[in-house]
Design an enzyme around this catalytic site. Structure first.
Site: not given
Length: 319
Positions: A129, A162-163, A166, A168
């Site tokens: 992103c 999101g998980p 987090r 990565n």
């Protein structure tokens, strides 16, 4: 050939669900074929089922077993860098086009505003992103002057991480750094991500610092503004927060760039914000919106090529 190609999404989380909504609302050449997850109670899988999309909670193996799989042309992978390696290996064996929204970077980096039309790989990586938001700016400076160093800081709401994000973080920084050099044209790159816990959640903000050889400031600013307009074509909420800032670094007071040594020239500072379209995610989650928007632009382009090729083959056979 059909005027639309069927797609599947692996990963029914925030990114996958938002992407599904974008395919159904905005795409000219795609239609949803399947949503794939591993948790039967997943909200994303349940939403897809309510919308009439085929679903499976058996992961990639479940997708392969679906009756619709032979009709799937493109698969978006919105899982994790670790899982993507197997997904890609299997899907390539079936001749399926893969759009990678993880930081795995198995395929070439693709940022629509920079290299979408030139890329035609069977696996396309959407970088990150932060990379989608900031690397176009580095590339814009590179069009005008040689870039020695590009540094980006992506600040996103903690609630929009999101998980997968987090888990990565390391891959995020490494993939983004590499893409700053590969697509942005910088000799050296650096990437930082900040998860902001503020309440109410803050919109995605990005800062880009570029040190280049001496250059005409007006030309650099024009190039950046043109690049911002290119990104806005598929991410309407992408914008400059303020005017581009410039600082001249004189030869007698150079900056020490790790790995490059002392450099002088023009320092360009760009401040951006990305507001999400709020198709599924809240507007502050611009970090997720820019990823799904870039992936959709990429897949639409691939579909357009395949449909055109099919029409061309049909005309040739008819003749």
């Amino acid at each position: 050939m059909s005027a639309r190609l069927k797609v599947a999404i692996i990963g029914p989380g925030n990114i996958g669900t938002d992407l599904m909504i974008k395919v159904m609302r905005n795409s000219q050449h795609l239609e949803m074929g399947a949503m794939v997850g591993v948790d039967p109670a997943s909200e994303g899988l349940q939403r897809a089922a309510r919308l009439g999309v085929a679903t499976t909670a058996q992961g990639l193996d479940g997708l392969l077993a679906l009756d619709i799989f032979p009709d799937i042309d493109i698969v978006f992978d919105a899982t994790s860098a670790g899982a993507h390696a197997r997904h890609n290996e299997v899907l390539q064996q079936h001749g399926v086009q893969v759009i990678d929204l993880t930081p795995a970077a198995i395929g070439p980096y693709v940022i629509p505003a920079i290299n979408l039309e030139a890329e035609n790989a069977s696996n396309m990586n959407m970088v990150t992103c932060g990379g989608q938001a900031t690397i176009p700016i580095v590339a814009a400076v590179s069009r005008v002057a040689k870039v020695y160093y590009g540094e980006i800081v992506a600040s996103i709401s903690s609630k929009s991480a999101g998980p997968g994000t987090r888990a990565n973080i390391d891959e995020f920084t490494e993939t983004t750094r590499a893409a700053i050099e590969k697509l942005g044209g910088a000799q050296r790159g650096k990437a930082i991500i900040v998860l902001n816990p503020a309440e109410p959640p803050l919109i995605m903000r990005d800062t880009v610092f570029v040190l280049s050889e001496p250059a005409d400031q007006a030309a650099v600013e024009r190039s950046i503004e043109q690049m911002v307009a290119s990104v806005q074509a598929y991410v309407p909420g992408y914008r400059l927060k303020q005017r581009v800032q410039f600082d001249v670094v004189p030869p007698e007071a150079p900056l020490n760039i790790p790995g490059l040594g002392l450099r002088h020239g023009l320092k360009t500072s760009v401040f951006l914000e990305v507001e999400g379209a709020a198709h599924y995610l809240p507007a502050y989650a611009g970090n997720l919106d820019i990823m799904t928007s870039a992936a959709l632009a990429c897949a639409d382009m691939m579909a357009r090529r395949r449909i055109a090729a099919g029409i061309a083959r049909g005309l040739k056979e008819a003749a």
